[in-house]
Design a protein around this motif. Structure first.
Motif, PDB file in Angstrom:
ATOM      1  N   UNK A 160       0.850  -1.187   0.000  1.00 43.50           N
ATOM      2  CA  UNK A 160       0.000   0.000   0.000  1.00 43.50           C
ATOM      3  C   UNK A 160       0.890   1.243   0.000  1.00 43.50           C
ATOM      4  N   UNK A 161       0.410   2.380  -0.454  1.00 44.78           N
ATOM      5  CA  UNK A 161       1.206   3.614  -0.437  1.00 44.78           C
ATOM      6  C   UNK A 161       1.566   3.990   1.023  1.00 44.78           C
ATOM      7  N   UNK A 162       2.700   4.646   1.181  1.00 46.40           N
ATOM      8  CA  UNK A 162       3.104   5.085   2.529  1.00 46.40           C
ATOM      9  C   UNK A 162       2.078   6.087   3.045  1.00 46.40           C
ATOM     10  N   UNK A 163       1.567   5.898   4.264  1.00 46.89           N
ATOM     11  CA  UNK A 163       0.490   6.763   4.771  1.00 46.89           C
ATOM     12  C   UNK A 163       0.916   8.187   5.062  1.00 46.89           C
ATOM     13  N   UNK A 164       2.220   8.395   5.354  1.00 48.92           N
ATOM     14  CA  UNK A 164       2.719   9.739   5.667  1.00 48.92           C
ATOM     15  C   UNK A 164       4.017   9.990   4.911  1.00 48.92           C
ATOM     16  N   UNK A 165       4.276  11.256   4.597  1.00 51.49           N
ATOM     17  CA  UNK A 165       5.552  11.621   3.961  1.00 51.49           C
ATOM     18  C   UNK A 165       6.634  11.779   5.019  1.00 51.49           C
ATOM     19  N   UNK A 166       7.899  11.831   4.558  1.00 51.33           N
ATOM     20  CA  UNK A 166       9.026  11.984   5.487  1.00 51.33           C
ATOM     21  C   UNK A 166       8.913  13.282   6.284  1.00 51.33           C
TER      22      UNK A 166
END
Length: 879
Positions: free
Chosen positions: A697-703
């Motif tokens: 799944x896509x990463x839920x939060x950005x860095x």
């Protein structure tokens, strides 16, 4: 070389000199061979190296590598943000840590600048650094002794040696040869570099210079003692290694997993791994720990304990043994009359209930009157008060007599006629004085001398034949109490007598009594020792003073195991292995040198104990530096001692140490609460990355969003935990085991399940919003808000690690409410401020989204409190 044991002929033979000293050519040749009379300097650590040391950490390395990789793939904004976080952490640590100065420089400052020598058949003033062995030196009052010297001639020479030997009173010196081996404080025919000539004059020969002097040996010990790592730093390094191992293991696993089971480009995989590193590593933790330590430093400063190195705050909390110097630390460093002993009575001058009674007896009790008169009139010392500070001009022992006599309110018409000053050859002082139209000789001095001079004594206001036996018993009894005894005698003479000679006191003298004088313990030290013992901290006395004095003071202030006190010779006779065992059962050590003190501290440390060492003299400096926490006296302590120490007591009060220990324990408990809070919140964000990759799944939060949570949210909430008070039983529990891992089995359990709980609730909220067709910015903003509320409620859980967290002290911690208010403002900006939307990629969310986040946070609080109840009921962990 044992210079004090040599005859004059042997002395000059070894030195290749004589009483005429050395000529200029010989002095130059020796100076070239021996080197200057100065102490060699140690290496000074530059400020740049101090700053760079704050980057020396595994987790910091991981973040720097993450930033470099971000730059490699062209994501320069994230790279700059990560590097900024690393820099901020280093700056906070550097700014907050007090500078440690070089104690060796202060030792050099104690050396004398000039010296008067005999060369070329004349007295010449030379630079003290040019002194060589064999030079003949002249001393006068006020001189700082320029090198280690053997006395050739001495006239009433009195030297203040407390900074070197710990001796509480100035030492009367002589030229007599000492045939047997003697401790440093008993080498009466020697004077040592850096000490002060209190009175008298002398002629002496230089026997040691520079690093070979006694103060030079201390300098060498200071250079040989390496800075020890505090327990907190050791534990934090271990914890960081554990975190690094977990993160590295996850990264390796995910790389392998992705290679076989996921079709990801190199950039995508690299971004995911960086996101994992940034999320799982608690970037804000170092800054929070520095801030909490800084708060402890500030609190201690208000209580007169000045911390020089921040980690020392926590070390205080784990201290198991306090090794204390006696003079000026446990005692007042002011000689006082504690007993007045006559043939009929023993007056305890320290008893306030007896004080008025003694004053009333002065006029009716002839014996007491004569004791007061001897103390007042046979005395060369004056007491002044400058700016409210008591200052003795002269001998401290005579100052004690004056203090006592002035309290007795004796008013008489007095005129001094003649005087025999104190002379170490005679060991007494005598004065011829007119008192109320009668002329008397008053005599005071060493009891063994006066008992041979007197023929009569005063008893029941009558003069009787002297009986020596009872007096010897009184002397023995009070000497065992550590008292320095002075005898007092008098006789009436003709009003026509104008001069006083030694023959005048050789007959008809009448013994009045004895003064018992001691440097008494501080009242607050007695209470502090009691509190220390209650807190499971052993107190040991290590002093340069005499055994009887040390034992008596130890008994008075409540130190245990004083009966089998050891002296320096006993310590030297023991091997390191034997001493290691002895230090566990013996608490009093007397007649010690700097080397003895250093060995004792090392022996205690080899037993695995955290050691604190207090002191004020140069002789304490090596042991202070070796100890886990060195504690110097701020008022009476030398600059050398302060520089070698980790903490300075600005009020010279031993009781301040117990207050500092309390603060140290509080700091450690709050650090532990912060770690309990920070790790699960960081790992929860890491789990979001790991599970997303496993589930494809896509990463839920950005860095950047993860960094916001780790730095801003975590720091704001953790700061509140740094102000939690120590619980009421904090000073009745024994010190914690210094080997205890900061991540106990319960801490690991708590970290794991709270991480899973926070991450699970995050995925639950995300899945719910995804099923409703919410956009990515709304899902991310709501997830951030959910994690924030989860952290808020979990922070409240962490106020008490095991017990129920909502207590009455929650209202007293105002910082907690300030932190919540600040976080609320920040979260409103994240949610509703357009510039924050641009920076973090967030957006506006509705009240329904916020309500979901609040419910998730409340669930965290309830579940953790249920777990704590089960844990303390059935498992009873130590935390």
């Amino acid at each position: 070389m044992e210079w004090y044991r040599l005859t004059k002929e042997e002395l000059f033979s070894n030195l290749e000199s004589d009483e005429d000293g050395l000529d200029a050519i010989s002095r130059q040749e020796r100076l070239a061979k021996e080197g200057p009379n100065e102490l060699s300097q140690g290496e000074e650590i530059s400020e740049i190296r101090k700053f760079l040391s704050h980057f020396n950490d595994l987790l910091v390395y991981a973040l720097i590598v993450s930033a470099a990789l971000k730059g490699f793939i062209g994501d320069f904004i994230d790279m700059a943000i990560i590097l900024f976080v690393v820099l901020v952490n280093a700056l906070i640590g550097y700014i907050q840590e007090a500078k440690a100065t070089d104690s060796l420089n202060s030792l050099s400052n104690m050396m004398s600048a000039n010296a008067v020598i005999w060369t070329g058949n004349e007295k010449v003033t030379v630079d003290a650094t040019s002194l060589v062995k064999g030079d003949i030196v002249f001393l006068k009052p006020g001189d700082i002794i320029p090198a280690d010297l053997r006395l050739l001639d001495a006239y009433n020479l009195v030297v203040e040696e407390a900074i070197l030997t710990g001796e509480s009173t100035p030492v009367n010196k002589s030229t007599d040869i000492i045939e047997s081996e003697a401790d440093l404080g008993d080498r009466l025919n020697m004077v040592f570099s850096g000490t002060l000539v209190n009175a008298g004059s002398a002629k002496a020969v230089v026997v040691e210079t520079g690093d070979r002097t006694e103060i030079g040996k201390i300098s060498e010990h200071l250079k040989s003692v390496e800075d020890s790592e505090t327990p907190l730093i050791t534990k934090m390094k271990l914890m960081n290694k554990q975190i690094f191992a977990v993160v590295a293991g996850l990264i390796v696993f995910l790389v392998i997993f992705s290679f076989f089971y996921r079709d990801m480009t190199g950039d995508e995989l690299l971004s995911a791994m960086i996101a994992l590193a940034v999320s799982a590593i608690p970037e804000g933790l170092p800054a929070v720990l520095s801030i909490i330590l800084s708060v402890g430093v500030t609190r201690m400063a208000r209580q007169n304990a000045i911390i020089k190195k921040m980690p020392a705050v926590e070390t205080l909390g784990s201290m198991e043994v306090i090794c204390s110097d006696k003079t000026g630390t446990l005692t007042k460093n002011e000689m006082s009359v504690v007993a007045v002993i006559t043939a009929d009575d023993l007056f305890d001058t320290t008893d306030p209930n007896e004080h008025d009674n003694q004053i009333n007896q002065t006029s009716s009790n002839q014996t007491l009157t004569k004791m007061v008169e001897t103390a007042l009139y046979c005395n060369d010392t004056k007491i002044t008060y400058k700016g409210g500070v008591r200052e003795i001009i002269g001998n401290p022992t005579e100052g004690a007599l004056l203090d006592w006599a002035n309290q007795m309110v004796l008013i008489e018409n007095v005129k001094e006629i003649s005087k025999l000053p104190f002379d170490s050859a005679y060991k007494y002082m005598a004065t011829l004085v007119d008192v109320e139209d009668k002329r008397y000789i008053y005599l005071k001095g060493a009891p063994d001398v006066l008992l041979d001079l007197v023929e009569k004594e005063v008893s029941h206001n009558q003069v009787k034949v002297f009986d020596e036996s009872p007096w010897n018993e009184k002397i023995a009894t009070n000497a065992k109490l550590g008292q320095r005894l002075l005898a007092a005698a008098y006789k009436e003479v003709s009003n026509t007598k104008e001069t006083l000679t030694h023959e005048d006191i050789s007959s008809d003298m009448i013994l009045v009594g004895l003064f018992g004088i001691i440097d008494p313990p501080k009242k607050e030290a007695i209470e502090a020792v009691r509190v220390s013992r209650q807190a499971g901290i052993s107190v040991k006395m290590i002093t340069g003073d005499h055994k009887d004095t040390a034992t008596a003071i130890a008994k008075d202030i409540g130190i245990e195991n004083y009966a089998d006190a050891l002296v320096g010779k006993d310590i030297e006779a023991l091997s390191d292995e034997e001493l290691e065992k002895v230090v566990m059962s013996t608490d009093v050590y007397a007649r010690t040198t700097p080397e003895h003190k250093l060995r004792l501290v090392e022996a205690i440390q080899r037993n695995g104990l955290i050691v604190g060492m207090t002191g004020d003299g140069v002789n304490d400096a090596p042991a202070l530096k070796q100890a886990d926490i060195g504690i110097a006296m701020g008022i009476k302590g030398t600059e050398v001692t302060k520089d070698a120490a980790d903490m300075v007591l600005s009020d010279d009060n031993f009781a301040t140490i117990t207050s500092a220990v309390k603060e140290g324990r509080r700091v450690y408990e709050n650090l532990k609460k912060t770690i309990y809070f920070s790790l699960p919140t960081a790992f929860a964000q890491g789990l979001l990355v790991v599970v997303s990759m496993l589930a494809d799944r896509p990463l839920p939060l950005s860095s950047v969003q993860i960094l916001w949570l780790n730095m801003v949210t975590t720091i704001t909430l953790s700061f509140a935990l740094g102000f939690e008070p120590l619980d009421e039983k904090g000073m009745t529990r024994p010190p914690r085991d210094p080997k205890e891992n900061i991540l106990s089995s319960y801490a690991i359990f708590r970290t794991v399940y709270v991480s899973l709980l926070l991450a699970g609730l995050g995925f639950l909220v995300n899945s719910f919003l995804g099923s409703k067709g919410a956009s990515i910015p709304i899902m991310q903003t709501t997830l951030i808000t959910t994690l924030v509320f989860g952290q808020v409620f979990y922070m409240i859980n962490c106020r008490e690690i095991i017990r129920f967290s909502i207590t009455k002290t929650i209202l007293s911690n105002k910082v907690l409410w300030y932190s919540l208010a600040i976080l609320a403002i920040l979260q409103l900006l994240v949610t509703y401020a357009p510039f924050m939307h641009v920076a973090l990629g967030t957006t506006v969310i509705t009240g329904q989204h916020i309500g979901i986040s609040v419910l998730a946070g409340l669930a965290v609080f309830i579940i953790v409190e249920i777990e704590k109840t089960i844990t303390r009921t059935f498992f009873k962990p130590k935390n």
